[in-house]
Scaffold this motif. Structure first.
Motif, mmCIF file in Angstrom:
data_model
loop_
_atom_site.group_PDB
_atom_site.id
_atom_site.type_symbol
_atom_site.label_atom_id
_atom_site.label_comp_id
_atom_site.label_asym_id
_atom_site.label_seq_id
_atom_site.Cartn_x
_atom_site.Cartn_y
_atom_site.Cartn_z
ATOM 1 N N LEU A 195 12.400 -0.615 9.486
ATOM 2 C CA LEU A 195 12.311 -0.381 8.041
ATOM 3 C C LEU A 195 10.892 -0.626 7.532
ATOM 4 C CD1 LEU A 195 15.659 -2.045 6.917
ATOM 5 C CD2 LEU A 195 15.183 0.383 7.228
ATOM 6 N N ILE A 196 10.280 -1.695 8.006
ATOM 7 C CA ILE A 196 8.890 -1.976 7.636
ATOM 8 C C ILE A 196 7.979 -0.881 8.177
ATOM 9 C CG2 ILE A 196 6.969 -3.585 7.976
ATOM 10 C CD1 ILE A 196 9.081 -5.839 8.001
ATOM 11 N N GLY A 197 8.235 -0.443 9.409
ATOM 12 C CA GLY A 197 7.445 0.632 10.002
ATOM 13 C C GLY A 197 7.558 1.925 9.214
ATOM 14 N N ALA A 198 8.729 2.211 8.666
ATOM 15 C CA ALA A 198 8.913 3.424 7.865
ATOM 16 C C ALA A 198 8.069 3.369 6.600
ATOM 17 C CB ALA A 198 10.389 3.597 7.510
ATOM 18 N N VAL A 199 8.035 2.226 5.957
ATOM 19 C CA VAL A 199 7.231 2.087 4.738
ATOM 20 C C VAL A 199 5.746 2.260 5.064
ATOM 21 C CG1 VAL A 199 6.528 0.455 2.935
ATOM 22 C CG2 VAL A 199 8.939 0.664 3.557
ATOM 23 N N VAL A 200 5.289 1.626 6.127
ATOM 24 C CA VAL A 200 3.880 1.735 6.522
ATOM 25 C C VAL A 200 3.549 3.175 6.909
ATOM 26 C CG1 VAL A 200 2.173 0.977 8.224
ATOM 27 C CG2 VAL A 200 3.722 -0.676 7.195
ATOM 28 N N SER A 201 4.461 3.845 7.602
ATOM 29 C CA SER A 201 4.235 5.228 8.010
ATOM 30 C C SER A 201 4.120 6.158 6.808
ATOM 31 C CB SER A 201 5.368 5.684 8.927
ATOM 32 O OG SER A 201 5.151 6.986 9.374
ATOM 33 N N VAL A 202 4.961 5.955 5.805
ATOM 34 C CA VAL A 202 4.884 6.777 4.590
ATOM 35 C C VAL A 202 3.547 6.551 3.880
ATOM 36 C CG1 VAL A 202 5.856 7.054 2.270
ATOM 37 C CG2 VAL A 202 7.350 7.036 4.253
ATOM 38 N N VAL A 203 3.106 5.303 3.821
ATOM 39 C CA VAL A 203 1.823 5.000 3.177
ATOM 40 C C VAL A 203 0.685 5.685 3.928
ATOM 41 C CG1 VAL A 203 0.193 3.133 2.692
ATOM 42 C CG2 VAL A 203 2.595 2.862 2.105
ATOM 43 N N VAL A 204 0.699 5.623 5.259
ATOM 44 C CA VAL A 204 -0.349 6.273 6.059
ATOM 45 C C VAL A 204 -0.313 7.780 5.853
ATOM 46 C CG1 VAL A 204 -1.076 6.750 8.436
ATOM 47 C CG2 VAL A 204 -0.511 4.428 7.753
ATOM 48 N N PHE A 205 0.876 8.383 5.870
ATOM 49 C CA PHE A 205 1.002 9.828 5.684
ATOM 50 C C PHE A 205 0.491 10.268 4.318
ATOM 51 C CE2 PHE A 205 3.560 13.434 4.181
ATOM 52 C CZ PHE A 205 3.170 14.401 5.104
ATOM 53 N N VAL A 206 0.887 9.573 3.273
ATOM 54 C CA VAL A 206 0.460 9.943 1.918
ATOM 55 C C VAL A 206 -1.047 9.743 1.764
ATOM 56 C CG1 VAL A 206 0.661 9.280 -0.519
ATOM 57 C CG2 VAL A 206 2.700 9.593 0.861
ATOM 58 N N ALA A 207 -1.592 8.701 2.359
ATOM 59 C CA ALA A 207 -3.029 8.447 2.250
ATOM 60 C C ALA A 207 -3.835 9.564 2.908
ATOM 61 C CB ALA A 207 -3.370 7.105 2.895
ATOM 62 N N PHE A 208 -3.450 9.985 4.093
ATOM 63 C CA PHE A 208 -4.212 11.040 4.769
ATOM 64 C C PHE A 208 -3.970 12.411 4.136
ATOM 65 C CE2 PHE A 208 -4.725 7.865 8.096
ATOM 66 C CZ PHE A 208 -6.077 8.045 8.380
ATOM 67 N N THR A 209 -2.767 12.665 3.644
ATOM 68 C CA THR A 209 -2.513 13.924 2.933
ATOM 69 C C THR A 209 -3.330 13.976 1.647
ATOM 70 O OG1 THR A 209 -0.287 13.995 3.832
ATOM 71 C CG2 THR A 209 -0.715 15.373 1.933
ATOM 72 N N GLY A 210 -3.363 12.872 0.917
ATOM 73 C CA GLY A 210 -4.176 12.820 -0.297
ATOM 74 C C GLY A 210 -5.659 12.957 -0.004
ATOM 75 N N SER A 238 1.523 8.252 14.374
ATOM 76 C CA SER A 238 2.103 8.064 15.710
ATOM 77 C C SER A 238 1.967 6.613 16.180
ATOM 78 C CB SER A 238 1.428 8.995 16.713
ATOM 79 O OG SER A 238 1.605 10.336 16.329
ATOM 80 N N LEU A 239 0.809 6.005 15.920
ATOM 81 C CA LEU A 239 0.606 4.614 16.323
ATOM 82 C C LEU A 239 1.505 3.656 15.552
ATOM 83 C CD1 LEU A 239 -3.239 4.320 16.911
ATOM 84 C CD2 LEU A 239 -1.413 4.318 18.609
ATOM 85 N N VAL A 240 1.761 3.962 14.291
ATOM 86 C CA VAL A 240 2.668 3.106 13.513
ATOM 87 C C VAL A 240 4.054 3.130 14.143
ATOM 88 C CG1 VAL A 240 3.866 2.902 11.299
ATOM 89 C CG2 VAL A 240 1.402 3.223 11.345
ATOM 90 N N TRP A 241 4.542 4.330 14.517
ATOM 91 C CA TRP A 241 5.864 4.385 15.137
ATOM 92 C C TRP A 241 5.853 3.695 16.492
ATOM 93 C CZ3 TRP A 241 8.067 6.048 19.639
ATOM 94 C CH2 TRP A 241 9.472 5.963 19.683
#
Length: 189
Positions: A152-167, A127-130
């Motif tokens: 576009l940069i925010g989308a990449v960072v958001s995906v990285v944050v999501f995958v990191a916390f899911t992992g 949420s903070l990234v968005w």
């Protein structure tokens, strides 16, 4: 005349090295201009009054092309929808892991105590990234700068944050990670 013949060809006027006159500075002394009677009426500006058409707001002048604003706003809306989807996925991740335990006959899923913190941190992080992306993009748009790249940069960072916390949440379940049947059910990973 003999001294000029070597520097300039015959028939061309000599070069004037003086600066060009501006604002009547080469006028004869004592000369002043007085406008004709009909020129005086044309020279006076009309009295200020209320016009029927309201003035448009002054838009900042920048280097951004006209397509940048709608593209940036569209990407921000798409990013908001993606953020809501990521938040909902993180909220149901423990139920998803329980479903995997049921499908693989691994028994009941007992979440680690850190899972609740990881899920909350993941939701806040995405949420903070968005929010940071939207704030930065709006500030760039207000200044008239190009801003389409920020979502576009925010989308990449958001995906990285999501995958990191899911992992990180999946890594807290050694039963699921060490199950040899995981590859049989889902194929080669």
């Amino acid at each position: 005349m003999a001294e000029n013949s070597s520097s300039t060809p015959p028939g061309t006027p000599p070069e004037d090295s003086r600066p060009r006159p501006q604002y009547g500075e080469l006028a004869p002394e004592g000369w002043s201009w007085t406008p004709a009677p009909d020129e005086r009426t044309l020279a006076t500006p009309p009295a200020p009054g209320r016009s029927a058409v309201p003035e448009k707001a002054v838009r900042p002048v920048g280097t951004a092309p006209a397509w940048d604003r709608p593209v940036t706003l569209s990407l921000l809306v798409l990013g908001l929808l993606s953020t809501l989807f990521a938040v909902s996925m993180l909220r149901v991740i423990t139920e998803s892991i329980q479903m995997l335990h049921t499908q693989l006959d691994l028994g009941a899923y007992e979440p680690d105590p850190s899972v609740a913190w990881l899920v909350t941190a993941g939701i806040v992080g995405v949420s903070l990234v968005w929010l940071a992306t939207a704030t930065g993009a709006v500030l760039l748009l207000v200044r008239g700068k190009r801003a389409f790249y920020l979502p576009l940069i925010g989308a990449v960072v958001s995906v990285v944050v999501f995958v990191a916390f899911t992992g990180a949440v999946l890594a807290t379940d050694p039963t699921l990670l060490n199950d040899p049947n995981l590859m049989d059910v889902y194929g080669q990973l």
